[in-house]
Every structure is written in C-alpha cells, then in structure tokens.
Design an enzyme around this catalytic site. Structure first.
Site, mmCIF file in Angstrom:
data_model
loop_
_atom_site.group_PDB
_atom_site.id
_atom_site.type_symbol
_atom_site.label_atom_id
_atom_site.label_comp_id
_atom_site.label_asym_id
_atom_site.label_seq_id
_atom_site.Cartn_x
_atom_site.Cartn_y
_atom_site.Cartn_z
ATOM 1 N N HIS A 1 -49.137 19.544 10.169
ATOM 2 C CA HIS A 1 -47.761 19.387 9.694
ATOM 3 C C HIS A 1 -47.829 18.885 8.253
ATOM 4 O O HIS A 1 -48.456 17.838 7.993
ATOM 5 C CB HIS A 1 -47.012 18.361 10.547
ATOM 6 C CG HIS A 1 -46.490 18.913 11.843
ATOM 7 N ND1 HIS A 1 -47.279 19.567 12.746
ATOM 8 C CD2 HIS A 1 -45.232 18.905 12.370
ATOM 9 C CE1 HIS A 1 -46.547 19.937 13.786
ATOM 10 N NE2 HIS A 1 -45.295 19.560 13.591
ATOM 11 N N HIS B 1 -43.278 22.010 19.994
ATOM 12 C CA HIS B 1 -43.947 20.922 20.704
ATOM 13 C C HIS B 1 -43.446 20.931 22.144
ATOM 14 O O HIS B 1 -42.239 20.764 22.372
ATOM 15 C CB HIS B 1 -43.616 19.584 20.048
ATOM 16 C CG HIS B 1 -43.991 19.524 18.588
ATOM 17 N ND1 HIS B 1 -45.146 18.926 18.140
ATOM 18 C CD2 HIS B 1 -43.366 20.008 17.481
ATOM 19 C CE1 HIS B 1 -45.216 19.024 16.820
ATOM 20 N NE2 HIS B 1 -44.143 19.684 16.391
ATOM 21 N N GLU C 1 -43.107 18.515 5.235
ATOM 22 C CA GLU C 1 -41.847 18.317 5.970
ATOM 23 C C GLU C 1 -41.145 17.108 5.339
ATOM 24 O O GLU C 1 -40.077 17.231 4.775
ATOM 25 C CB GLU C 1 -42.126 18.061 7.455
ATOM 26 C CG GLU C 1 -40.866 17.799 8.283
ATOM 27 C CD GLU C 1 -41.167 17.402 9.732
ATOM 28 O OE1 GLU C 1 -42.258 16.847 9.993
ATOM 29 O OE2 GLU C 1 -40.295 17.625 10.597
HETATM 30 N N1 ADE Z 1 -43.823 15.799 16.420
HETATM 31 C C1 ADE Z 1 -42.876 16.511 17.042
HETATM 32 N N2 ADE Z 1 -42.057 17.078 16.157
HETATM 33 C C2 ADE Z 1 -42.494 16.721 14.923
HETATM 34 C C3 ADE Z 1 -42.066 16.994 13.609
HETATM 35 N N3 ADE Z 1 -41.006 17.751 13.349
HETATM 36 N N4 ADE Z 1 -42.753 16.440 12.596
HETATM 37 C C4 ADE Z 1 -43.817 15.667 12.824
HETATM 38 N N5 ADE Z 1 -44.261 15.377 14.047
HETATM 39 C C5 ADE Z 1 -43.604 15.910 15.095
HETATM 40 ZN ZN ZN Z 2 -43.445 20.073 14.498
#
Ligand code: ADE
Ligand code: ZN
Length: 358
Positions: free
Chosen positions: A209, A21, A212
């Site tokens: 994403h 990012h 996670e």
């Molecule tokens: N935005 C920036 N880093 C992130 C992450 N690891 N997970 C979700 N959104 C994000």
């Molecule tokens: Zn990310």
C-alpha cells in the site's frame, strides 16, 4: 447503480479485482452476528456499536485512514474459528461473482488475528476452502495475498512471513504474494527493506500500500528500495506526482490497484470528480479499479465502476481497456488471462453493436 445508459454493460463486464481486504468485507450485520456467537463484547462506550445501522452510519464519517483502521481492527476481532473465516471469504466471493468478478486477488492481515490467538493455519485453511468453493460454484479464479502490518515492528512482520514460508504456503501456491498495509505516512519504505529483500530472494511476488496517505515519494521509494511489482492505491502519485514518476509507472507496467470510493471515504480526495482517472488513462499506466474494504466504504467493485461512470462518462471501449488492463496485471496464468481477455472483448463487442442500433 449509476445513472447512465452503460449500467447494464458495467454489470455484465467481466472483472478482475486485486485490492480487497477480506476483513474489510465484513458487513455490520455479520459482525454483530459473529460477536454474539463468539461472546465478543463490542465497545459499549461508542454509540456506533449500538446496532448494525448505527455502525454503517458511522462508516460514512471516517476522518482519515487511522480513524477507519480503528473500526476495522475492532470489527475483525469477532472472527475466531474456521467457520467464521470461511463464511467471510465465501460471502465476498459470492457477492463478487454476482457482479461478474471472474478473477479476484484478495488480502488478509494475519498479524491482526495472531494477537487474539488465531493461528495462521486456521485462517489460511479456511480461506483456501472458500476459494475452492468459489471455483466450483462460480468458476472464479482467486489468489490470496498475505499483508503485514506497518504499525507493528519489523521483527513481527518477519516472524509472520517466516511462518508462512516455513508452513509451505508459498511453495505450494496457497499464498500468491506478500504486501504491507495499515498506516502509511509514519512508516516509510526503508523500514521494510530486509523483509522485501528476503521475499525477492525467494522469488515471492511483492506489493505494498503506497501513495494513499503517503506522498508520491513513498511510491518512488517503494519501487527503488523494495523493488515491488505492484502499488496498492498510488492515488497521490497521480494527483500530486510529477510527470517523471507517472512516466516511470507507465513504462514499467507497474499495476496500480486503485480504490475510488475508499479514497473519498478516507478523504484522500475531495470527491469522486477529483479521482485522477483521465491522467491514468492518458498516461498509459496499467491500473485496476477495486473496492478495498467494501463493507466500510459503501460499495463493492461494481459500485466503484458506477461511481466513476457517473463522474466521467466513459465509453464502452474505455471500459473494455480498463478491464483488459486489470487482467494483464493479474497474477493468474497466461492461459487464464487469455480466457478473460476473450470474455471481455465478447461483452464489449456485443454492447457496442447494441448501442449502435439505438
Ligand atoms: N487495511 C485495510 N484497508 C486499508 C487501507 N485502505 N489502507 C491501509 N491499510 C488498510
Ligand atoms: Zn487496501
């Protein structure tokens, strides 16, 4: 730096990064500098904002994803004009080039800037300028992926997506795809179906994403309901997912863009030793190793490679396979992939010959 004999090889290895990012590459020193320049008041009630050093120290103690995100959004509030965005992106490209990143696909979060009145065109034009400079200065190819925020309503994501489409940024190749990020667990894939359906209809590349903080089910729903071609993170599909999901990811050649140091900092895994690297390799899943938000998680791509090498002691040929898998999952041209695969093979062959002499 890792404490293994492969450190110099890992430095030299040509790399492709797919999960970074740009706002997450804002180092505390630049954050303070831009806050002063743009007259932005940082929260005085939080001792973390006393100095860049205090802030860096605080970044070592994130409790979870949302704890990190609260700092991430405050951090990016110092970005105001074109020069700020261009400086941010160019600083990342220069750092990545110094670690032999040859191709980078980077995220940005336009909705998080729109709330401060920063236009999409301001952001995109500045990043494009930094991309052009990176191509000239470092011979690096780069792609921009717009991420939409899951903690905001669907209609806001739709509006930003329409702005990008109507501005011609997909048609002219300025943007390479669309993704979603921010909090995961409370915002499951069915919420975003309309958005991903439109992107698919327009033949726009799709990623999200997933896995996670969300469970393996989040990953299978992203594949089933959103028809994504890539999964950003996906670590929980490997640490907790069943063999059927892992086999599905492998056979569909879905790229998983994994971020080991981020996973440790956000307590998604207990330590780097728990990163599911062996299962990834043994299952034949296509994956890449990435830095996510390097200014917040203690390292850029090389530090992520090194942390894995310290923990898993891979061979030169293992790393060659990882680097090649990353290239194969990239959204660059076939011609560029061919070039990068040759570069990787040359470096791996050279270091193999040298290690045999020792
Ligand atoms: N935005 C920036 N880093 C992130 C992450 N690891 N997970 C979700 N959104 C994000
Ligand atoms: Zn990310």
């Amino acid at each position: 730096m890792c404490n293994t004999s492969l450190h110099a090889f890992l430095e030299a290895l040509p790399k492709a990064e797919h999960h970074m990012h740009l706002e997450g590459s804002l180092e505390p020193e630049l954050l303070f500098e831009l806050a002063a320049k743009n007259d932005i008041t940082l929260p005085s009630s939080d001792p973390a904002f006393a100095s860049p050093e205090c802030l860096r120290k605080r970044y070592e103690n994130f409790q979870n994803l949302d704890d990190f995100l609260s700092y991430y959004y405050i951090g990016m509030s110092v970005l105001i004009d074109k020069a700020d965005f261009e400086a941010l992106a160019y600083a990342y490209f220069a750092k990545a080039a110094s670690q032999n990143v040859r191709h980078a696909e980077v995220f940005f979060d336009p909705q998080a800037h729109a709330s401060r009145g920063v236009e999409l065109s301001t952001i995109v034009e500045s990043f494009s300028r930094a991309q052009e400079r990176a191509a000239v200065d470092f011979g690096m190819t780069t792609k921009l992926i717009m991420c939409l925020l899951r903690h905001l309503p669907l209609y806001e994501a739709m509006e930003m997506f329409s702005q990008a489409r109507d501005g011609g940024y997909y048609a002219n190749g300025t943007l390479a795809g669309v993704g979603m990020d921010s909090s995961e667990a409370p915002f499951p894939p069915p919420l975003w179906k309309d958005l991903y359906d439109v992107a698919k209809e327009l033949d726009i590349r799709r990623t999200i994403h997933a896995g996670e903080e969300g469970p393996p089910l989040y990953v299978s729903q992203a594949l089933d309901i959103l028809d994504v071609e890539r999964i950003d993170h996906g670590v929980r599909a490997l640490t907790e997912g069943d063999d059927a999901l892992v086999a599905r990811l492998a056979s569909s050649k879905t790229l998983l863009t994994l971020c080991p140091l981020s996973n440790v900092r956000l307590n998604c895994i207990d330590s780097i030793d728990s990163f599911p690297l062996r299962r990834l390799i043994n299952s034949g899943i296509r994956f890449s190793i990435n830095s996510d938000d390097p200014a917040y998680f203690g390292g850029y791509i090389l530090e992520n490679y090194c942390a894995l090498q310290d923990a898993f002691n891979l061979s030169i040929r293992d790393w060659e396979a990882i680097a090649k898998g990353a290239v194969l999952g990239s959204w660059c041209t076939e011609e560029r992939k061919e070039q990068l695969l040759i570069e990787i093979k040359d470096v791996a062959d050279k270091w193999s010959r040298e290690s045999e002499k020792e």
